[in-house]
Design a protein around this motif. Structure first.
Motif, PDB file in Angstrom:
ATOM      1  N   ILE A 178       0.839  -1.206   0.000  1.00  0.00           N
ATOM      2  CA  ILE A 178       0.000   0.000   0.000  1.00  0.00           C
ATOM      3  C   ILE A 178       0.870   1.251   0.000  1.00  0.00           C
ATOM      4  O   ILE A 178       0.623   2.204  -0.752  1.00  0.00           O
ATOM      5  CB  ILE A 178      -0.939  -0.016   1.221  1.00  0.00           C
ATOM      6  CG1 ILE A 178      -1.936  -1.181   1.105  1.00  0.00           C
ATOM      7  CG2 ILE A 178      -1.684   1.316   1.346  1.00  0.00           C
ATOM      8  CD1 ILE A 178      -2.780  -1.381   2.338  1.00  0.00           C
ATOM      9  N   ILE A 179       1.919   1.249   0.845  1.00  0.00           N
ATOM     10  CA  ILE A 179       2.816   2.405   0.899  1.00  0.00           C
ATOM     11  C   ILE A 179       3.530   2.592  -0.435  1.00  0.00           C
ATOM     12  O   ILE A 179       3.647   3.714  -0.939  1.00  0.00           O
ATOM     13  CB  ILE A 179       3.839   2.223   2.041  1.00  0.00           C
ATOM     14  CG1 ILE A 179       3.133   2.233   3.395  1.00  0.00           C
ATOM     15  CG2 ILE A 179       4.899   3.330   1.993  1.00  0.00           C
ATOM     16  CD1 ILE A 179       4.040   1.917   4.563  1.00  0.00           C
ATOM     17  N   ALA A 180       4.012   1.497  -1.016  1.00  0.00           N
ATOM     18  CA  ALA A 180       4.721   1.590  -2.299  1.00  0.00           C
ATOM     19  C   ALA A 180       3.801   2.140  -3.385  1.00  0.00           C
ATOM     20  O   ALA A 180       4.220   2.992  -4.188  1.00  0.00           O
ATOM     21  CB  ALA A 180       5.251   0.218  -2.700  1.00  0.00           C
ATOM     22  N   LEU A 181       2.561   1.693  -3.431  1.00  0.00           N
ATOM     23  CA  LEU A 181       1.616   2.188  -4.438  1.00  0.00           C
ATOM     24  C   LEU A 181       1.372   3.680  -4.255  1.00  0.00           C
ATOM     25  O   LEU A 181       1.357   4.441  -5.238  1.00  0.00           O
ATOM     26  CB  LEU A 181       0.298   1.413  -4.340  1.00  0.00           C
ATOM     27  CG  LEU A 181      -0.808   1.847  -5.314  1.00  0.00           C
ATOM     28  CD1 LEU A 181      -0.347   1.662  -6.755  1.00  0.00           C
ATOM     29  CD2 LEU A 181      -2.077   1.053  -5.044  1.00  0.00           C
ATOM     30  N   ALA A 182       1.204   4.107  -3.002  1.00  0.00           N
ATOM     31  CA  ALA A 182       0.983   5.534  -2.732  1.00  0.00           C
ATOM     32  C   ALA A 182       2.192   6.366  -3.156  1.00  0.00           C
ATOM     33  O   ALA A 182       2.039   7.444  -3.743  1.00  0.00           O
ATOM     34  CB  ALA A 182       0.686   5.742  -1.248  1.00  0.00           C
ATOM     35  N   LEU A 183       3.400   5.873  -2.884  1.00  0.00           N
ATOM     36  CA  LEU A 183       4.614   6.609  -3.245  1.00  0.00           C
ATOM     37  C   LEU A 183       4.777   6.686  -4.758  1.00  0.00           C
ATOM     38  O   LEU A 183       5.202   7.723  -5.289  1.00  0.00           O
ATOM     39  CB  LEU A 183       5.840   5.937  -2.626  1.00  0.00           C
ATOM     40  CG  LEU A 183       5.933   5.975  -1.099  1.00  0.00           C
ATOM     41  CD1 LEU A 183       7.209   5.289  -0.627  1.00  0.00           C
ATOM     42  CD2 LEU A 183       5.886   7.400  -0.585  1.00  0.00           C
ATOM     43  N   VAL A 184       4.461   5.608  -5.457  1.00  0.00           N
ATOM     44  CA  VAL A 184       4.580   5.621  -6.918  1.00  0.00           C
ATOM     45  C   VAL A 184       3.622   6.645  -7.522  1.00  0.00           C
ATOM     46  O   VAL A 184       4.005   7.426  -8.412  1.00  0.00           O
ATOM     47  CB  VAL A 184       4.303   4.209  -7.482  1.00  0.00           C
ATOM     48  CG1 VAL A 184       4.113   4.260  -9.001  1.00  0.00           C
ATOM     49  CG2 VAL A 184       5.447   3.266  -7.132  1.00  0.00           C
TER      50      VAL A 184
ATOM     51  N   PHE B  11      10.094   0.789 -10.399  1.00  0.00           N
ATOM     52  CA  PHE B  11       9.699   2.196 -10.305  1.00  0.00           C
ATOM     53  C   PHE B  11      10.787   3.025  -9.632  1.00  0.00           C
ATOM     54  O   PHE B  11      11.002   4.189  -9.995  1.00  0.00           O
ATOM     55  CB  PHE B  11       8.377   2.331  -9.544  1.00  0.00           C
ATOM     56  CG  PHE B  11       7.169   2.016 -10.362  1.00  0.00           C
ATOM     57  CD1 PHE B  11       6.825   2.806 -11.455  1.00  0.00           C
ATOM     58  CD2 PHE B  11       6.377   0.927 -10.062  1.00  0.00           C
ATOM     59  CE1 PHE B  11       5.711   2.521 -12.221  1.00  0.00           C
ATOM     60  CE2 PHE B  11       5.255   0.628 -10.827  1.00  0.00           C
ATOM     61  CZ  PHE B  11       4.923   1.427 -11.911  1.00  0.00           C
ATOM     62  N   TYR B  12      11.478   2.448  -8.657  1.00  0.00           N
ATOM     63  CA  TYR B  12      12.581   3.159  -8.008  1.00  0.00           C
ATOM     64  C   TYR B  12      13.662   3.506  -9.023  1.00  0.00           C
ATOM     65  O   TYR B  12      14.137   4.649  -9.068  1.00  0.00           O
ATOM     66  CB  TYR B  12      13.153   2.298  -6.885  1.00  0.00           C
ATOM     67  CG  TYR B  12      14.426   2.858  -6.285  1.00  0.00           C
ATOM     68  CD1 TYR B  12      14.390   3.939  -5.402  1.00  0.00           C
ATOM     69  CD2 TYR B  12      15.667   2.307  -6.607  1.00  0.00           C
ATOM     70  CE1 TYR B  12      15.551   4.451  -4.849  1.00  0.00           C
ATOM     71  CE2 TYR B  12      16.828   2.816  -6.066  1.00  0.00           C
ATOM     72  CZ  TYR B  12      16.767   3.886  -5.191  1.00  0.00           C
ATOM     73  OH  TYR B  12      17.929   4.396  -4.666  1.00  0.00           O
ATOM     74  N   ARG B  13      14.044   2.537  -9.850  1.00  0.00           N
ATOM     75  CA  ARG B  13      15.053   2.792 -10.881  1.00  0.00           C
ATOM     76  C   ARG B  13      14.560   3.820 -11.889  1.00  0.00           C
ATOM     77  O   ARG B  13      15.320   4.675 -12.352  1.00  0.00           O
ATOM     78  CB  ARG B  13      15.395   1.483 -11.593  1.00  0.00           C
ATOM     79  CG  ARG B  13      16.084   0.444 -10.713  1.00  0.00           C
ATOM     80  CD  ARG B  13      17.459   0.912 -10.298  1.00  0.00           C
ATOM     81  NE  ARG B  13      18.175  -0.128  -9.579  1.00  0.00           N
ATOM     82  CZ  ARG B  13      19.373   0.025  -9.021  1.00  0.00           C
ATOM     83  NH1 ARG B  13      19.960   1.212  -9.108  1.00  0.00           N
ATOM     84  NH2 ARG B  13      19.961  -0.952  -8.379  1.00  0.00           N
ATOM     85  N   TYR B  14      13.297   3.735 -12.247  1.00  0.00           N
ATOM     86  CA  TYR B  14      12.720   4.678 -13.215  1.00  0.00           C
ATOM     87  C   TYR B  14      12.767   6.099 -12.670  1.00  0.00           C
ATOM     88  O   TYR B  14      13.196   7.038 -13.368  1.00  0.00           O
ATOM     89  CB  TYR B  14      11.288   4.271 -13.532  1.00  0.00           C
ATOM     90  CG  TYR B  14      10.529   5.297 -14.339  1.00  0.00           C
ATOM     91  CD1 TYR B  14      10.766   5.459 -15.710  1.00  0.00           C
ATOM     92  CD2 TYR B  14       9.581   6.114 -13.730  1.00  0.00           C
ATOM     93  CE1 TYR B  14      10.067   6.406 -16.443  1.00  0.00           C
ATOM     94  CE2 TYR B  14       8.883   7.063 -14.458  1.00  0.00           C
ATOM     95  CZ  TYR B  14       9.132   7.199 -15.808  1.00  0.00           C
ATOM     96  OH  TYR B  14       8.445   8.146 -16.530  1.00  0.00           O
TER      97      TYR B  14
END
Length: 208
Positions: free
Chosen positions: A20-26, A175-178
């Motif tokens: 959930i946190i990762a989706l929100a950050l993306v 997504f982090y690399r992007y």
């Protein structure tokens, strides 16, 4: 899906929270790192045109600072020249560099968290799988008469944690690399913009 979550046990709940946190950050980074909000393509040319003959008023500089991240960097250089008419080139470059560092910090916001999730999710999944395996073998009582079918089913359930962890970690890492690549591109744009602005603004210090 809910039955799978129940079967995987409590170790899967930290992974759900991470997802959930990762989706929100993306979603947040996609919004914040749009070109229009960071470095509009023609902004530098527009600023050079507006300041061709004289420096802009403070209101115009404030509007430029509110335009984008690049606009904030350019506005810092303009304010430095307006506030210190005899500013040296070194001090002007320092002003741009300070604004650039603040801009980079803003663009890299939350990226460390996203990278941490990408790195930690597989470990959380492995932890859940190990805990599940311990519970499975403990339930067998250490004897040799356990049902192989039940044992195989229990192992497959324990592996749910690893599978879900990889489903979280792989997109998070991509997504982090992007986003890291996008930030690097924007940093180059900011540096090139500052290099174009410094000699342009130094003309006004020489005229005073």
């Amino acid at each position: 899906m809910f039955s799978i979550i129940q079967a995987a046990g409590w170790p899967i709940w930290p992974l759900i929270l991470c997802s959930i946190i990762a989706l929100a950050l993306v979603i947040e980074r996609f919004s914040s790192l749009r070109t229009a909000r960071v470095a509009p393509p023609k902004l530098v040319d527009e600023v050079l045109t507006v300041t061709r003959s004289n420096l802009p008023s403070p209101d115009v500089v404030n509007k430029l600072a509110d335009n984008s991240v690049l606009g904030r960097v350019l506005a810092t250089g303009l304010r430095a020249v307006i506030n210190e008419p005899r500013i040296s080139e070194a001090n002007l470059r320092n002003a741009f560099e300070g604004a650039g560092r603040a801009a980079v910090h803003q663009m890299e916001r939350y990226l460390n968290t996203l990278g941490t999730i990408a790195a930690a999710a597989p470990l959380l999944g492995l932890l859940g799988t190990v805990i599940g395996m311990i519970q499975i073998f403990a339930s067998q009582g250490g004897g040799t008469g356990g049902n192989p079918t039940e044992l195989a089913h229990g192992i497959s359930v324990a592996l749910y944690n690893t599978a879900f962890a990889l489903m979280v970690a792989i997109p998070a890492l991509m997504f982090y690399r992007y986003f890291r690549g996008k930030v690097d591109e924007y940093v180059l744009d900011l540096e090139q913009a500052a290099e174009r602005m410094v000699p342009h603004l130094m003309r006004f210090t020489a005229q005073r």
